[in-house]
Write an enzyme that holds these catalytic residues in place. Structure first.
Site, mmCIF file in Angstrom:
data_model
loop_
_atom_site.group_PDB
_atom_site.id
_atom_site.type_symbol
_atom_site.label_atom_id
_atom_site.label_comp_id
_atom_site.label_asym_id
_atom_site.label_seq_id
_atom_site.Cartn_x
_atom_site.Cartn_y
_atom_site.Cartn_z
ATOM 1 N N THR A 506 28.395 59.041 -24.960
ATOM 2 C CA THR A 506 29.438 58.328 -25.687
ATOM 3 C C THR A 506 29.069 58.336 -27.161
ATOM 4 O O THR A 506 27.898 58.390 -27.506
ATOM 5 C CB THR A 506 29.536 56.877 -25.177
ATOM 6 O OG1 THR A 506 29.791 56.914 -23.771
ATOM 7 C CG2 THR A 506 30.619 56.109 -25.866
ATOM 8 N N ARG A 534 38.275 57.544 -12.537
ATOM 9 C CA ARG A 534 37.254 56.575 -12.955
ATOM 10 C C ARG A 534 37.339 56.300 -14.452
ATOM 11 O O ARG A 534 37.499 57.199 -15.278
ATOM 12 C CB ARG A 534 35.872 57.107 -12.578
ATOM 13 C CG ARG A 534 34.689 56.211 -12.987
ATOM 14 C CD ARG A 534 34.085 56.610 -14.300
ATOM 15 N NE ARG A 534 32.883 55.815 -14.607
ATOM 16 C CZ ARG A 534 32.237 55.857 -15.762
ATOM 17 N NH1 ARG A 534 32.654 56.663 -16.729
ATOM 18 N NH2 ARG A 534 31.169 55.098 -15.965
ATOM 19 N N GLY A 536 35.205 54.159 -17.479
ATOM 20 C CA GLY A 536 33.978 53.458 -17.824
ATOM 21 C C GLY A 536 34.213 52.345 -18.820
ATOM 22 O O GLY A 536 35.317 51.818 -18.971
ATOM 23 N N ASP A 537 33.162 51.995 -19.538
ATOM 24 C CA ASP A 537 33.238 50.839 -20.431
ATOM 25 C C ASP A 537 33.820 51.165 -21.801
ATOM 26 O O ASP A 537 34.257 50.257 -22.519
ATOM 27 C CB ASP A 537 31.849 50.230 -20.614
ATOM 28 C CG ASP A 537 30.888 51.186 -21.316
ATOM 29 O OD1 ASP A 537 30.702 52.316 -20.813
ATOM 30 O OD2 ASP A 537 30.335 50.820 -22.365
ATOM 31 N N THR A 557 26.799 52.555 -25.039
ATOM 32 C CA THR A 557 26.746 53.815 -24.309
ATOM 33 C C THR A 557 25.809 53.640 -23.126
ATOM 34 O O THR A 557 24.703 53.128 -23.272
ATOM 35 C CB THR A 557 26.271 54.973 -25.205
ATOM 36 O OG1 THR A 557 26.132 56.152 -24.419
ATOM 37 C CG2 THR A 557 24.937 54.679 -25.885
ATOM 38 N N GLY A 558 26.265 54.028 -21.940
ATOM 39 C CA GLY A 558 25.398 53.866 -20.781
ATOM 40 C C GLY A 558 26.192 53.919 -19.494
ATOM 41 O O GLY A 558 27.310 54.441 -19.450
ATOM 42 N N THR A 559 25.611 53.386 -18.440
ATOM 43 C CA THR A 559 26.295 53.326 -17.153
ATOM 44 C C THR A 559 27.422 52.300 -17.259
ATOM 45 O O THR A 559 27.194 51.097 -17.169
ATOM 46 C CB THR A 559 25.313 52.932 -16.038
ATOM 47 O OG1 THR A 559 24.501 51.848 -16.502
ATOM 48 C CG2 THR A 559 24.431 54.097 -15.656
ATOM 49 N N GLY A 560 28.627 52.808 -17.452
ATOM 50 C CA GLY A 560 29.738 51.960 -17.840
ATOM 51 C C GLY A 560 30.016 50.810 -16.911
ATOM 52 O O GLY A 560 30.375 49.708 -17.352
#
Length: 645
Positions: A506, A534, A536-537, A557-560
């Site tokens: 991201t 899907r 994400g965040d 940024t990461g595992t949403g």
């Protein structure tokens, strides 16, 4: 019931130290009453005319002492339509210098004809209009004896003050907020004659304010644009001489009998003189165009003359313009600070995992993004413009997983998400599942400013983009060979972690501009092989993106899914706002919270002063920062920028 309420209020008044006799009244008369001090004592000194125009927020006690002196240190009457008697307590006990303070809280229009209130206003040495909702003042007072009593008070040469909603109705024409809301600059400029821009005239008649439209909480809530829209409507309607005066929070413009005003502040800020050139042509439903709007700021050292509408020793000045409903070229203090931080994704980025050429390319890409954003901010541009410009550069760089170079979903399509948030207004826009807009961050901003909605998705978002004239591209534009090969590998292995050095791809930016406004933006292509639509965040306000002036701005940024579950971006700001944590502490604790439930990634954050925090629980994050007081720096590895043992 009424007796019980009266008893409760009387006990409450005694607790506050108010006079026990008739200290509080709650009945079918439509008001509640409090007093403190000796309401029957003579006024110590002669009264003088005066206006105290307060911008909301904390009070300047010096301004209040000036006002009380104008009132002969006598009897002050506070009029309000909500709240309690706390303001009267503060004036009498903490500021000092008033013989008495009486507070009337209206809850019905019939109270405006109550003979006790009218007698109180007739005896008042100074009247103060409190904050709240100015539509209540219009509904309760306009066309009543209270309106006449306030105007008679002014005509007899006695001072009047107002803050927030109270100040809003002190101009010749005031913003009444009669639609039940509070219009922001974006909507006001988009349609200055629309139903949300409710101006009220023939109400209060203040000295030297015959052509003035006021506004409050000015810089903090980014209200220059809406004040221009207010003045444009008033000029077009019946007063081509109309001008605007805005007052910043914690500030007060105090005007004496000669029309000369000085500015007091409990912190920092200005009074703003807004003088458009000519009369704008307004059409219903159409955005405002105003080629030239003179803007001049008054600080504590200068003076304003309301007879000539000129400021001596302005802090800064210049000419702004409005083009198709967008405010441009706003003058700013050239010495004011600004700050910018960016990220380009996080992952398993250990030293040696990148070739020297790849590392150099990433650093160059980050630097180019910083250059774009800092060019906006250093020249007085807005934080919104800066984060948009910065993220556009990252979207155009195929190294990053946003825009060109985005990863492919399970169907072999580049689906793009983005969001943007304005810290001044808390307005936000977001898009998801975009396939044809070259720069999704610009589409997110268009959604915020032009759609009347917050989150747009899929073909509908693409269609809105086309209608707004944003640059469209064939979906093949986003394809790069590198991402295509990652997708092919995913198809063979069903393993989404193809590129560990850019696992969470991201991009994002946070910025503080010279007016003190924060903004944040985030953009992504999501996860390689993502299925079933899907999301994400990144397009979720409060998870991947958040901004609130004076508090913080965040892009993650990461595992949403984990960032959504923890409301990560909002959590950082809440930690700063509620727990009084530093921005670095808040960022670190939020990432720790994410890690505790199994998530990983990183975020960038900035507080209201432009202090930057980077936090991650991965081995690295592509990131950078620059400010008016510090040169640009770019970092990749987790241990960069940390003090070495």
């Amino acid at each position: 019931m009424r007796f019980a309420l009266f008893a409760f209020l009387s006990v409450f008044a005694l607790f506050l130290g108010l006079a026990p006799a008739e200290a509080a009244r709650a009945s079918d008369t439509g008001y509640t009453y409090f007093e403190i001090g000796d309401v029957s004592a003579p006024t110590p000194h002669a009264t003088e005319p005066g206006l105290m125009l307060m911008g909301g927020g904390d009070w300047s006690y010096d301004a209040w002492r000036w006002f009380l002196a104008q009132a002969g240190n006598g009897h002050i009457v506070i009029l309000r339509a909500s709240g309690d008697a706390e303001a009267g307590e503060e004036i009498y006990r903490q500021i000092g210098g008033a013989t008495s303070v009486q507070t009337v809280i209206f809850d019905d229009r019939k109270a405006a004809e109550d003979p006790r209130i009218l007698a109180m206003l007739d005896r008042a040495d100074g009247i103060f209009l409190a904050g709240g909702d100015q539509s209540n003042y219009v509904n309760f007072w306009k066309g009543t004896s209270v309106q006449k009593a306030i105007n008679d008070h002014v005509a007899r040469g006695r001072p009047v003050g107002g803050t927030s909603a109270g100040l809003a109705i002190m101009g010749a024409v005031g913003y009444g907020a009669m639609d039940g809301g509070s219009v922001d600059a974006i909507r006001a400029l988009r349609d200055p004659t629309g139903p949300a821009v409710t101006m009220v005239g023939e109400f209060l008649h203040m000295p030297r304010m015959e052509h003035v439209v006021t506004d409050t909480h000015f810089t903090a809530r980014d209200r220059l644009g809406r004040l221009i829209a207010f003045v444009a409507q008033v000029r077009a309607a019946n007063d081509p001489q109309a001008i605007g005066i805005g007052v910043d929070e914690d500030g007060a413009l105090c005007v004496d009998k000669d029309g000369v005003g000085r500015f007091y502040t409990a912190s920092r800020g200005y009074a703003w003189l807004v003088q458009p050139e000519g009369v704008a042509t307004l059409s219903a439903g159409q955005p405002l165009d105003y080629p030239a709007v003179r803007v001049t700021t008054l600080g504590t050292e200068g003076r304003i003359d309301l007879k000539t509408m000129t400021i001596t020793d302005p802090v800064f000045e210049g000419t702004a313009s409005v083009v198709a409903g967008r405010l441009l070229n706003v003058p700013v203090d050239p010495h004011a600070p600004w700050s910018l931080a960016i990220h380009g994704g996080a992952g398993v980025i250990e030293r040696g995992s990148l070739t020297p050429e790849a590392e150099a390319a990433y650093r160059q890409g980050l630097q180019a993004a910083l250059d774009a954003g800092s060019a906006v901010l250093s020249n007085g541009g807005t934080s919104l413009d800066a984060v948009e410009a910065t993220v556009r550069v990252l979207e155009d760089n195929p190294l990053f997983n946003a825009g060109k170079g985005a990863v492919f979903n399970a169907d072999g399509v580049n689906n793009l998400d983005a969001s943007i948030m304005d810290g001044a207004s808390r307005n936000a826009g977001a898009v998801t599942g975009v396939t044809r807009t070259r720069n999704p961050v610009s589409l997110a901003r268009a959604a915020m400013e032009r759609s009347g909605r917050l989150l747009l998705s899929g073909p509908g978002a693409d269609e809105f983009s086309r209608l707004q004239g944003l640059e469209q591209v064939d979906p093949s534009y986003f394809r790069t060979e590198r991402r295509w090969q990652e997708y092919q590998e995913w198809r063979r292995t069903q393993n989404a972690s193809i590129d560990p050095t850019h696992r969470y791809g991201t991009v994002g930016a946070v910025a503080l501009d010279k007016l003190g406004h924060l903004a944040a933006a985030t953009s992504t292509g999501g996860l390689t092989g993502k299925q079933w639509g899907r999301i994400g965040d990144s397009p979720i306000i409060g998870a991947g993106t958040y901004a609130a002036d004076g508090v913080c701005a965040v892009s993650a940024t990461g595992t949403g899914e984990y960032f959504i579950r923890t409301s990560a971006a909002r959590q950082v700001c809440d930690r700063v706002d509620w727990n009084d944590q530093s921005i670095q502490e808040a960022a670190d604790d939020t990432i720790y919270d994410i890690g505790e439930i199994g998530g990983d990634g990183g975020l960038i954050a900035m507080d209201g002063d432009g202090e930057v925090a980077f936090s991650m629980n991965t081995e690295g994050m592509y990131r950078g920062a620059v400010s008016s007081s510090a040169p640009a720096r770019v970092e990749i590895y987790a241990d960069e920028g940390r003090p070495q043992p």
